[in-house]
Design an enzyme around this catalytic site. Structure first.
Site: not given
Lengths: 336, 276
Positions: A112-113
């Site tokens: 989840m960047d």
């Protein structure tokens, strides 16, 4: 004048299926729920055959639980322990028309960047980026539940993230605590099981105890297995498996010459699930690398990279990732 | 006469090409150049089908492309190149295909030791990485001869992964680490009562790929984005680049693109490696 962020929208409640539909829905998804005589390797082998989009997989005789059905593409699909009518009548999983049921991944992993970049691009404080990221995370869980994905692994915090400023890591730890406190009831209602991988001993004590409570409280849930990687490193996972094996060698339980892939796999932290190998890894924000996440387990995982920042990752982006996955030819090094 | 002039024309074109590549290489050298590039050479069989070639011909074209790519890498001053030549999983393919691939590999390994080969031209030391015991005796012997013949080369390193999977490499490293600790700690165990301590360095030093640093870029052709059990441990921070072309179709410009992407992300990767 400082930009005032808009009112944060409250997340939509998850669709609450009735009990009978929930039972039918959860039946085929988890081997922990469905009794199975098979070893994990055979499960994975069958899974691979099920997902081969172009080859015509052979019909195997897999014991009394197995049934061979014809999927929508006309290929015979061996479904292990799943009632023959499951695919025929569509079950209770409502998929968008562009997705094929028999090609859905069992295990999806997500990096989840992009939360900080999302906040930075809007001149918001970082905390709003993480809050927006949490909303995207909830959307993903809802979609995974609705679309019948059995296992979802999320890279919440890497062991390398400790080098960030202390104020930011404290903020993140506080956010995790808040999520666990206020969302646990929601996870219980939605029948979601939580597991934790990573070195929890370095997390704040309060967060550790919340995590232990959450894992214990949800251990019998079966709709979705949510694996949270916190303070996790793929290399450290392999090294800790190596240490456990070394102890067994020291105790005379294993001969070093007998060490094989199965033994290592069993000691990895992802052995909490019957499907430790993600079928699909999604990384947002355009970074094209794994960043030390699940290295062993990603041997044959299809990688999907999107430029969307994590808070902007929604249903259409997830659908695009799944469509891309379903078009891939998975050969595992063998023949076409 | 016609043959001579066509050879001459080819030489001129090659010289002009080499000159242009060096110019572009000088421009790229203004930024950081990756130390180590790894290639997953995917798409040879599909190329053969696409061009209506006989089976096995795709791999021969793939080999010529490999020689060109190695030349481009060494011209750009990339010190380490790793290629995924044959996976342990590839033994599951049809026996005729496996045999013809092994014959080609043996033939080309023997070609590497020749005077005019690329490894001697660029001073490349060759390593064969993998579970070499799974190979037939002739291929093993050819590999050993090539490694011995190039042992003294020191300008660059070529790691050829053959009978290799990353999980097999990690299992071997775990096994060797356990054996080493078992030997070293036999006396200590009774006194302290604790088990052997193994850390990242212990595992890393027993990896087959301990001969090279972690790859900066992993390039996989044919548009597939997966690692297929290649350098899983070493790829933790590598940039992944997957052009849509099949392996025999890859060229200099794809390498330039990969290097430019690497340079664009260099600041980020340096920061991450300092953090770790």
């Amino acid at each position: 004048m400082k930009n005032i962020p808009p009112i944060l929208e409250t997340p939509k409640p998850l669709h609450f299926p009735d009990l009978a539909a929930m039972a039918a829905f959860s039946l085929p998804l988890h081997s922990s729920f469905t009794p199975s005589p098979f070893k994990p390797q055979l499960f994975r082998h069958l899974q691979r055959l099920k997902l081969a989009p172009h080859a015509r997989p052979p019909v195997l005789s897999c014991g009394s639980n197995a049934a061979a059905v014809t999927g929508p593409t006309g290929n015979e699909v061996v479904v292990n322990g799943i009632p023959p009518d499951y695919y025929a009548d569509g079950g209770s999983v409502q998929l968008p028309p562009s997705l094929q049921r028999e090609l859905m991944p069992n295990h999806v992993a997500v990096i989840m960047d992009g939360n900080r970049r999302w906040a930075g691009s809007r001149n918001f404080p970082i905390v709003f980026g993480y809050e927006a990221g949490f909303r995207a995370f909830k959307r993903l869980i809802e979609l995974a539940c609705n679309w019948g994905i059995g296992t979802l692994t999320v890279f919440a915090f890497s062991s390398e993230n400790w080098c960030r400023p202390k104020a930011e890591t404290d903020l993140l730890m506080g956010l995790f605590e808040r999520i666990l406190r206020f969302e646990l009831e929601h996870f219980m209602r939605e029948n979601i099981r939580i597991s934790l991988i990573g070195d929890a001993t370095k997390l704040p004590k309060q967060l550790q105890s919340l995590l232990v409570d959450a894992v214990e409280a949800t251990q019998n849930n079966s709709r979705l297995h949510l694996i949270v990687a916190a303070n996790y490193s793929g290399r450290s996972d392999v090294v800790q498996a190596c240490r456990k094996i070394a102890f067994k060698v020291k105790d005379g339980l294993i001969d070093p010459n007998d060490i094989n892939e199965y033994l290592v796999e069993r000691e990895l932290e992802t052995s909490c699930t019957d499907f430790p190998h993600p079928d699909l890894l999604i990384r947002t924000s355009g970074e094209l690398r794994m960043s030390n996440f699940l290295l062993w387990q990603l041997a044959y995982t299809e990688l999907y990279f999107t430029n969307a920042l994590w808070p902007d990752f929604g249903e259409s982006e997830f659908l695009e990732a799944l469509c891309s996955f379903q078009q891939r030819q998975r050969r595992y090094g063998g023949n076409l | 006469m016609a043959k001579q002039s066509s050879n001459r024309a080819t030489q001129v074109i090659e010289a002009v090409g080499s000159f242009l590549r060096r110019c572009i290489g000088s421009i790229l050298s203004a930024g950081p150049i990756p130390k180590h590039i790894a290639f997953i050479m995917d798409g040879n069989r599909r190329y053969a089908k696409k061009q209506n070639l006989e089976e096995g011909a795709g791999h021969r074209f793939g080999y010529s492309t490999l020689m060109n790519m190695l030349k481009y890498c060494y011209e750009l001053d990339v010190k380490y190149v790793t290629i995924y030549a044959f996976s342990i999983e590839n033994f599951k393919r049809r026996p005729e295909e496996v045999q013809s691939t092994m014959q080609l590999i043996q033939e080309k390994i023997e070609g590497l030791i020749e005077k005019e080969s690329i490894v001697n031209r660029y001073g490349v030391r060759v390593h064969f990485i993998g579970n070499l015991k799974l190979l037939s005796k002739p291929v093993q012997l050819a590999a050993e001869r090539a490694m011995n013949a190039t042992w003294h080369n020191s300008k660059a390193v070529l790691s050829i992964c053959i009978a290799y999977t990353s999980t097999d490499e990690i299992v071997n490293a775990v096994e060797e680490s356990c054996k080493e600790k078992q030997k070293g700690n036999e006396k200590l165990l009774d006194e302290i009562g604790e088990g052997p301590l193994i850390d990242v360095a212990d595992v890393e030093k027993h990896m087959y790929m301990a001969v090279a640093p972690d790859p900066d870029i992993i390039i996989r052709t044919s548009g597939e984005t997966r690692l297929s059990n290649f350098l899983l441990w070493q790829s933790a921070r590598s940039l992944l680049y997957s052009p849509g072309v099949l392996w025999p179709e890859i060229g200099f410009w794809h390498l330039v693109r990969a290097v430019l992407d690497f340079q664009k992300n260099y600041a980020y990767t340096e920061k991450k490696s300092k953090e770790s």
